[in-house]
Design a protein around this motif. Structure first.
Motif, PDB file in Angstrom:
ATOM      1  N   ALA A 132       0.840  -1.190   0.000  1.00 12.81           N
ATOM      2  CA  ALA A 132       0.000   0.000   0.000  1.00 12.81           C
ATOM      3  C   ALA A 132       0.885   1.253   0.000  1.00 12.81           C
ATOM      4  O   ALA A 132       1.874   1.331   0.729  1.00 12.81           O
ATOM      5  CB  ALA A 132      -0.914   0.006   1.222  1.00 12.81           C
ATOM      6  N   GLY A 133       0.539   2.203  -0.849  1.00 16.28           N
ATOM      7  CA  GLY A 133       1.294   3.440  -0.923  1.00 16.28           C
ATOM      8  C   GLY A 133       2.516   3.387  -1.825  1.00 16.28           C
ATOM      9  O   GLY A 133       3.127   4.429  -2.100  1.00 16.28           O
ATOM     10  N   SER A 134       2.879   2.199  -2.301  1.00 22.43           N
ATOM     11  CA  SER A 134       4.010   2.098  -3.232  1.00 22.43           C
ATOM     12  C   SER A 134       3.566   2.563  -4.618  1.00 22.43           C
ATOM     13  O   SER A 134       2.381   2.731  -4.882  1.00 22.43           O
ATOM     14  CB  SER A 134       4.535   0.661  -3.296  1.00 22.43           C
ATOM     15  N   LYS A 135       4.534   2.753  -5.510  1.00 19.48           N
ATOM     16  CA  LYS A 135       4.213   3.219  -6.857  1.00 19.48           C
ATOM     17  C   LYS A 135       4.903   2.356  -7.902  1.00 19.48           C
ATOM     18  O   LYS A 135       5.918   1.715  -7.629  1.00 19.48           O
ATOM     19  CB  LYS A 135       4.642   4.680  -7.029  1.00 19.48           C
ATOM     20  N   ILE A 136       4.324   2.366  -9.091  1.00 19.66           N
ATOM     21  CA  ILE A 136       4.912   1.660 -10.222  1.00 19.66           C
ATOM     22  C   ILE A 136       4.959   2.624 -11.409  1.00 19.66           C
ATOM     23  O   ILE A 136       4.025   3.417 -11.611  1.00 19.66           O
ATOM     24  CB  ILE A 136       4.123   0.379 -10.575  1.00 19.66           C
ATOM     25  N   ALA A 137       6.064   2.578 -12.172  1.00 24.94           N
ATOM     26  CA  ALA A 137       6.221   3.494 -13.301  1.00 24.94           C
ATOM     27  C   ALA A 137       6.995   2.821 -14.418  1.00 24.94           C
ATOM     28  O   ALA A 137       8.040   2.212 -14.188  1.00 24.94           O
ATOM     29  CB  ALA A 137       6.955   4.761 -12.859  1.00 24.94           C
ATOM     30  N   PHE A 138       6.453   2.937 -15.616  1.00 21.61           N
ATOM     31  CA  PHE A 138       7.156   2.490 -16.822  1.00 21.61           C
ATOM     32  C   PHE A 138       7.813   3.733 -17.411  1.00 21.61           C
ATOM     33  O   PHE A 138       7.307   4.338 -18.357  1.00 21.61           O
ATOM     34  CB  PHE A 138       6.166   1.846 -17.796  1.00 21.61           C
TER      35      PHE A 138
END
Length: 267
Positions: A132-138
């Protein structure tokens, strides 16, 4: 022979789950040439590790994987000619290829930051559990590269649709885990301290399942995305007939008749 990678931690548990832990927390588990090569080779070798029936990949510290190391990889690439660059990009794609070819479930435990090549690795896994609260980015486009890297342009639209995949790959913006789950990218979002336990629980459940049938399921999920309905029906008819010849199929029936839990062996 049991794999012994040097650039990350590897453990085989008694429940048939292998755990891969990217272990450069001070660099947010950024990938080096060595990490790429060892991960590629490990996923190929796991196909022949009979005691391993499912895999979990995670990171140490506050990140899953922040992508390629800026200095150890990106800086070095400027000195390469085209054949040298192709050698590297094919190695990164071979890692994704080997994850998808492995006829065993792979669960990504996204304990924190997941970006660039780290996002592509997570995308190649079968299930994703995120903090929870983490992020993912391409974020490939943000460093001047195509958003279509390591299979992302093929895999991402299958999870989130073409419009959202175009947005994520062309803008390169990070999105919260909660949004990633809402659009179908993540399977579960749990508190940070529950990410690895939940991923291990899922992997343990899969490892106790009919491994051969799960492998066939994974294979057909990949093959049928671009096949016609009629071709898919033919493929699935053959696949089920083959699965019906396995011991696991008989074991499921016997367990039902005898009113006990099934004991699958993957045969």
């Amino acid at each position: 022979m049991r794999p012994e990678p040097k650039s990350f931690r590897y453990e085989e548990r008694d429940d048939g789950v292998a755990v891969i832990t990217l272990d450069r927390p001070e660099k947010l588990n950024a990938l080096t040439f060595e990490v790429y090569a060892e991960l590629r080779d490990l996923f190929a070798a796991l196909a022949h590790r009979e005691p391993v029936r499912a895999v979990v990949i995670t990171g140490s510290g506050r990140a899953f994987c922040s992508g390629g190391d800026v200095h150890d990889i990106i800086g070095e690439l400027f000195s390469r000619d085209m054949p040298g660059l192709i050698e590297f990009t094919r190695m990164t794609c071979d890692l994704v290829r080997n994850i998808r070819r492995l006829r065993k479930p792979v669960v990504a435990a996204l304990n924190g930051t997941t970006a660039g090549a780290g996002a592509a690795i997570a995308l190649a896994c079968d299930l994703r559990v995120a903090a929870a609260g983490s992020k993912i980015a391409f974020l490939f486009v943000k460093v001047g590269l195509a958003g279509a890297d390591m299979g992302a342009a093929h895999l991402l639209p299958r999870y989130v649709g073409l419009a959202k995949a175009t947005e994520l790959l062309m803008l390169g913006d990070a999105i919260p885990a909660e949004e990633a789950k809402a659009i179908g990218l993540h399977n579960e979002v749990v508190p940070a301290d529950e990410v690895l336990p939940r991923a291990l629980q899922l992997a343990g459940r899969l490892a106790a399942g009919p491994t051969f049938a799960l492998g066939v399921t994974k294979e057909l999920l990949d093959e049928e995305q671009h096949a016609s309905l009629h071709s898919s029906l033919d493929n699935e008819a053959r696949a089920q007939a083959i699965c019906m010849q396995t011991r696991d199929f008989r074991e499921a029936y016997d367990a039902f008749v005898e009113k006990r839990p099934a004991r699958f062996t993957g045969r």
